[in-house]
Scaffold this active site. Structure first.
Site, mmCIF file in Angstrom:
data_model
loop_
_atom_site.group_PDB
_atom_site.id
_atom_site.type_symbol
_atom_site.label_atom_id
_atom_site.label_comp_id
_atom_site.label_asym_id
_atom_site.label_seq_id
_atom_site.Cartn_x
_atom_site.Cartn_y
_atom_site.Cartn_z
ATOM 1 N NE ARG A 195 -58.068 57.023 -41.998
ATOM 2 C CZ ARG A 195 -57.531 58.074 -42.608
ATOM 3 N NH1 ARG A 195 -58.199 58.713 -43.560
ATOM 4 N NH2 ARG A 195 -56.309 58.482 -42.290
ATOM 5 C CG ASP A 238 -49.619 55.956 -38.270
ATOM 6 O OD1 ASP A 238 -50.831 55.782 -38.473
ATOM 7 O OD2 ASP A 238 -48.857 56.442 -39.125
ATOM 8 C CG ASP A 244 -55.328 56.375 -39.798
ATOM 9 O OD1 ASP A 244 -56.564 56.389 -39.741
ATOM 10 O OD2 ASP A 244 -54.697 56.843 -40.768
ATOM 11 C CD1 TRP A 300 -53.520 50.764 -44.769
ATOM 12 C CD2 TRP A 300 -52.744 50.275 -42.738
ATOM 13 N NE1 TRP A 300 -52.150 50.877 -44.816
ATOM 14 C CE2 TRP A 300 -51.651 50.582 -43.571
ATOM 15 C CE3 TRP A 300 -52.507 49.932 -41.408
ATOM 16 C CZ2 TRP A 300 -50.328 50.545 -43.116
ATOM 17 C CZ3 TRP A 300 -51.194 49.904 -40.949
ATOM 18 C CH2 TRP A 300 -50.122 50.212 -41.804
#
Length: 342
Positions: free
Chosen positions: A243, A166, A187, A245
Site C-alpha cells: 500500500r 515496520d 508495512d 506510504w
C-alpha cells in the site's frame, strides 16, 4: 585457555572466517571504488567470551576511525548480542559479519517513533552485513523497527530481519538484499530507498490484511522503489503486496513465488483513491496460488518483457559500480593474513 587449545581455537576461527569470505565472494559482484584496495581489510573480532578484540559490537564499530579510508571487517563470533546499534555516517566501508544467521543474533526490543526504534541503524555508506539475525522483539502493539538503512550503497547477504510492524525501514539510498529472510505483519518493508531484493524469503505474520510493503516515493522524479526478483512470499494468514506510504509509491514483484497468503486484490490504496493513478505497482511472471491476477485491482500492472527489463538487473541500483567482493586478506596490526590461513 591453554596454548594448545588457543591454537586449535584460532585455527578453527580462521577456517570459519574463510568460509564466510568465500560465501560472500560468490554472493557479491565486483566493484570499482576509486583507488581503494578492496582486497585487504582491517580485522576486528567481537566475542562475548572475551576471545576477541571486543565483547560488544558497538565497541568495535566505535573503534573504526572517523572518515576511514580503508576497509574494516568486523567479525562477530556466534552468540546473542543484546545491543541497540548505530553505524555512523562518518564510518563507511565497514563489513559486519556473523558466521550463520541462525547463531549470530543482534536483538533489542524498542518502540516509539519509527526512526528511533531500530535495533540496528545504518547511516554510513558502503556498508555490508552478512550472516546475521537482526531483530526487534517489542511485539505486536506498535512500531518496532529491526533494521533502519539510511546510508547509500548498502548490501545485506544471508541475513534474517525480524519484527512485526515496520520491520525493515528501508529509508534512503541504494540497497541490495540477497538471500535474506524478512518477517513481519504490518508495512514491514517500508521507506523510500531504491532497493533490489534478490532470492529473498518474505514471510507475513498478518492474519487479516496486513501489507508487506509501504514504499514512500513522493514524486515521479524520485528514482526510488522496491523490486523483488526471484523471491518467495509465505505467511500465516492473509496479506497485501503493498500500500502507498507515498503518493508515487513504486513496487515490482518479478519471477516471485506467491503462496495463497497473498490476497486476490493484491494491493490497497490506503483509503486514498487519488493514489491509484500515481502509484506504480507491477508484477512480472510471478507464480503460485497467490499470483493469480484475475481479481487484482485494476490500477496494478501486469508487466510486459519490455516494461520489466529495467527492474531485473542490478543496474536499477547502480550495483555494478559499488557491490564489492569480500576481502581476501586481513590486517591485524602490522601483520597481513590470507583469508585461508588456518
Amino acid at each position: 585457555m591453554g596454548a594448545m587449545a588457543m591454537k586449535i581455537y584460532n585455527g578453527y576461527a580462521f577456517a570459519v572466517l574463510f568460509a564466510i569470505v568465500v560465501f560472500g565472494s560468490f554472493m557479491a559482484n565486483s566493484a570499482t571504488t576509486g583507488t581503494m584496495d578492496m582486497s585487504t581489510a582491517i580485522l576486528l573480532r567481537v566475542d562475548q567470551l572475551g576471545n576477541g578484540d571486543f565483547k560488544k559490537i558497538q565497541d568495535a564499530i566505535d573503534a573504526v576511525p572517523s572518515n576511514n579510508s580503508g576497509l574494516y571487517f568486523i567479525w562477530v563470533k556466534p552468540g546473542t548480542y543484546r545491543e541497540k546499534l548505530q553505524v555512523p555516517a562518518d564510518k563507511p566501508f565497514i563489513t559486519l559479519s556473523g558466521t550463520l544467521a541462525s547463531n549470530t543474533i543482534i536483538t533489542w526490543g524498542d518502540t516509539g517513533e519509527i526512526i528511533q526504534s531500530a535495533t540496528l541503524s545504518v547511516f554510513a555508506s558502503d556498508f555490508v552485513a552478512k550472516s546475521l539475525t537482526i531483530q526487534n522483539t517489542f511485539g505486536t502493539s506498535g512500531k518496532a523497527v529491526a533494521l533502519r538503512v539510511e546510508g547509500d550503497r548498502v548490501a545485506f547477504y544471508g541475513c534474517k530481519i525480524l519484527s512485526y510492524q515496520d520491520t525493515l525501514l528501508d529509508d534512503a539510498g541504494r540497497h541490495y538484499y540477497s538471500n535474506c529472510y524478512i518477517e513481519g505483519a504490518t508495512d514491514f518493508i517500508c521507506g523510500n530507498a531504491a532497493s533490489l531484493f534478490e532470492r529473498c524469503h518474505v514471510h507475513s505474520l498478518s492474519t487479516v490484511d496486513g501489507a508487506i510493503t509501504a514504499q514512500h516515493r513522493n514524486s515521479p522524479s524520485e528514482d526510488t522503489g522496491f523490486t523483488f526478483s526471484g523471491c518467495k512470499i509465505t505467511g500465516v494468514g492473509a496479506a497485501l503486496l503493498g500500500r502507498p506510504w507515498g503518493p508515487y509509491s513504486r513496487v515490482v514483484f518479478a519471477l516471485t513465488y506467491m503462496s495463497s497468503v497473498v490476497l486476490p486484490q493484491g494491493w490497497d490504496d490506503w483509503g486514498d483513491q487519488s493514489k491509484q493513478s500515481t502509484v506504480y505497482y507491477g508484477e512480472y511472471q510471478c507464480y503460485g496460488p497467490g499470483a493469480n491476477r484475475t481479481k487484482r485491482v485494476g490500477w496494478s500492472k501486469s508487466l510486459s518483457n519490455q516494461e520489466a527489463t529495467p527492474f531485473l538487473t542490478k543496474d536499477m541500483i547502480g550495483g555494478q559500480g559499488w557491490l564489492r567482493p569480500s576481502p581476501t586478506h586481513f590486517k591485524r596490526g602490522s601483520t597481513i593474513v590470507k583469508a585461508n590461513v588456518p
